[in-house]
Design an enzyme around this catalytic site. Structure first.
Site, PDB file in Angstrom:
ATOM      1  N   ASN A  71       0.838  -1.198   0.000  1.00 28.72           N
ATOM      2  CA  ASN A  71       0.000   0.000   0.000  1.00 28.72           C
ATOM      3  C   ASN A  71       0.876   1.252   0.000  1.00 28.72           C
ATOM      4  O   ASN A  71       1.961   1.282   0.599  1.00 28.72           O
ATOM      5  CB  ASN A  71      -1.018  -0.002   1.140  1.00 28.72           C
ATOM      6  CG  ASN A  71      -0.440  -0.244   2.518  1.00 28.72           C
ATOM      7  OD1 ASN A  71       0.562  -0.930   2.666  1.00 28.72           O
ATOM      8  ND2 ASN A  71      -1.068   0.334   3.530  1.00 28.72           N
ATOM      9  N   GLU A  83       0.247   5.166   0.698  1.00 27.13           N
ATOM     10  CA  GLU A  83      -0.685   6.214   1.137  1.00 27.13           C
ATOM     11  C   GLU A  83      -0.219   7.582   0.654  1.00 27.13           C
ATOM     12  O   GLU A  83       0.892   7.731   0.124  1.00 27.13           O
ATOM     13  CB  GLU A  83      -0.818   6.153   2.667  1.00 27.13           C
ATOM     14  CG  GLU A  83      -1.420   4.822   3.101  1.00 27.13           C
ATOM     15  CD  GLU A  83      -1.655   4.715   4.595  1.00 27.13           C
ATOM     16  OE1 GLU A  83      -1.177   5.570   5.369  1.00 27.13           O
ATOM     17  OE2 GLU A  83      -2.327   3.738   4.987  1.00 27.13           O
ATOM     18  N   TYR A 113      -5.498  11.939   1.502  1.00 27.79           N
ATOM     19  CA  TYR A 113      -5.823  10.562   1.883  1.00 27.79           C
ATOM     20  C   TYR A 113      -6.499   9.699   0.808  1.00 27.79           C
ATOM     21  O   TYR A 113      -6.113   8.546   0.623  1.00 27.79           O
ATOM     22  CB  TYR A 113      -6.695  10.546   3.149  1.00 27.79           C
ATOM     23  CG  TYR A 113      -6.019  11.018   4.420  1.00 27.79           C
ATOM     24  CD1 TYR A 113      -4.662  11.341   4.461  1.00 27.79           C
ATOM     25  CD2 TYR A 113      -6.750  11.147   5.576  1.00 27.79           C
ATOM     26  CE1 TYR A 113      -4.063  11.778   5.635  1.00 27.79           C
ATOM     27  CE2 TYR A 113      -6.152  11.576   6.766  1.00 27.79           C
ATOM     28  CZ  TYR A 113      -4.808  11.896   6.784  1.00 27.79           C
ATOM     29  OH  TYR A 113      -4.216  12.316   7.941  1.00 27.79           O
ATOM     30  N   GLU A 122      -3.003  -4.567  -3.166  1.00 25.88           N
ATOM     31  CA  GLU A 122      -3.494  -5.422  -4.259  1.00 25.88           C
ATOM     32  C   GLU A 122      -3.416  -4.678  -5.593  1.00 25.88           C
ATOM     33  O   GLU A 122      -3.083  -5.274  -6.631  1.00 25.88           O
ATOM     34  CB  GLU A 122      -4.942  -5.842  -4.003  1.00 25.88           C
ATOM     35  CG  GLU A 122      -5.129  -6.712  -2.775  1.00 25.88           C
ATOM     36  CD  GLU A 122      -5.432  -5.916  -1.510  1.00 25.88           C
ATOM     37  OE1 GLU A 122      -4.902  -4.790  -1.361  1.00 25.88           O
ATOM     38  OE2 GLU A 122      -6.184  -6.425  -0.674  1.00 25.88           O
ATOM     39  N   CYS A 168     -10.203  -5.081   0.508  1.00 25.23           N
ATOM     40  CA  CYS A 168     -11.324  -4.142   0.595  1.00 25.23           C
ATOM     41  C   CYS A 168     -12.255  -4.362  -0.605  1.00 25.23           C
ATOM     42  O   CYS A 168     -11.908  -5.062  -1.575  1.00 25.23           O
ATOM     43  CB  CYS A 168     -10.813  -2.698   0.644  1.00 25.23           C
ATOM     44  SG  CYS A 168     -10.239  -2.055  -0.941  1.00 25.23           S
TER      45      CYS A 168
END
Ligand code: THU
Length: 136
Positions: A46, A48, A52, A59, A91
């Site tokens: 991930n 970030e 945000y 993934e 998610c």
């Protein structure tokens, strides 16, 4: 059928990818690894962002690496993170992203840094899904 050595390689790749995560806001590190139709592994973490909503899941990074390398079909997926007793399942958005390249029976293994935790199929994680076949 994915053999145990390949599963272990996928888990190792996801574990290593997780350690590269850029997650200064959530501090929640995730790694993912996918096996394409050529038997090649691709990993992602991930990433970030200070804005945000612009953050990207692990993934998505693994899928981008796969597509860049010419892979188009998923044979297996590992998602690895540490949420204590909870499973780090993809998610909702990532389930749809994976669906693009998966078959209903594509295995998706959920792991933490030390253990394999649960095995699902694509169809179990995203039943009654919409996919490329709907557009042909
Ligand atoms: N995250 C992933 O990378 N994959 C998932 O399937 C669940 C969530 C990331 C997004 C965000 O950077 C952090 O985990 C907390 O939600």
């Amino acid at each position: 059928m994915v053999d145990k050595a390949v599963w272990n390689a996928l888990i190792d790749a996801a574990r290593a990818a997780r350690l590269q995560a850029h997650a200064p806001y959530s501090r929640f590190l995730v790694g993912a690894a996918v096996l394409d139709e050529h038997g090649r592994l691709h990993a992602g973490c991930n990433v970030e962002n200070a804005a945000y909503p612009q953050g990207v899941c692990a993934e998505a990074g693994a899928l981008s690496a796969m597509v860049l390398a010419g892979g188009r079909r998923l044979q297996a997926v590992v998602v690895l993170g540490d949420a204590g007793s909870a499973l780090v399942t993809p998610c909702g958005g990532c389930r749809q992203k994976l669906r693009e390249f998966a078959a209903p029976d594509t295995p998706i293994l959920i792991a933490d840094p030390l253990h394999s935790r649960a095995l699902f199929t694509m169809d179990e994680l995203l039943p009654h899904s919409f996919g490329p076949d709907h557009l042909t």
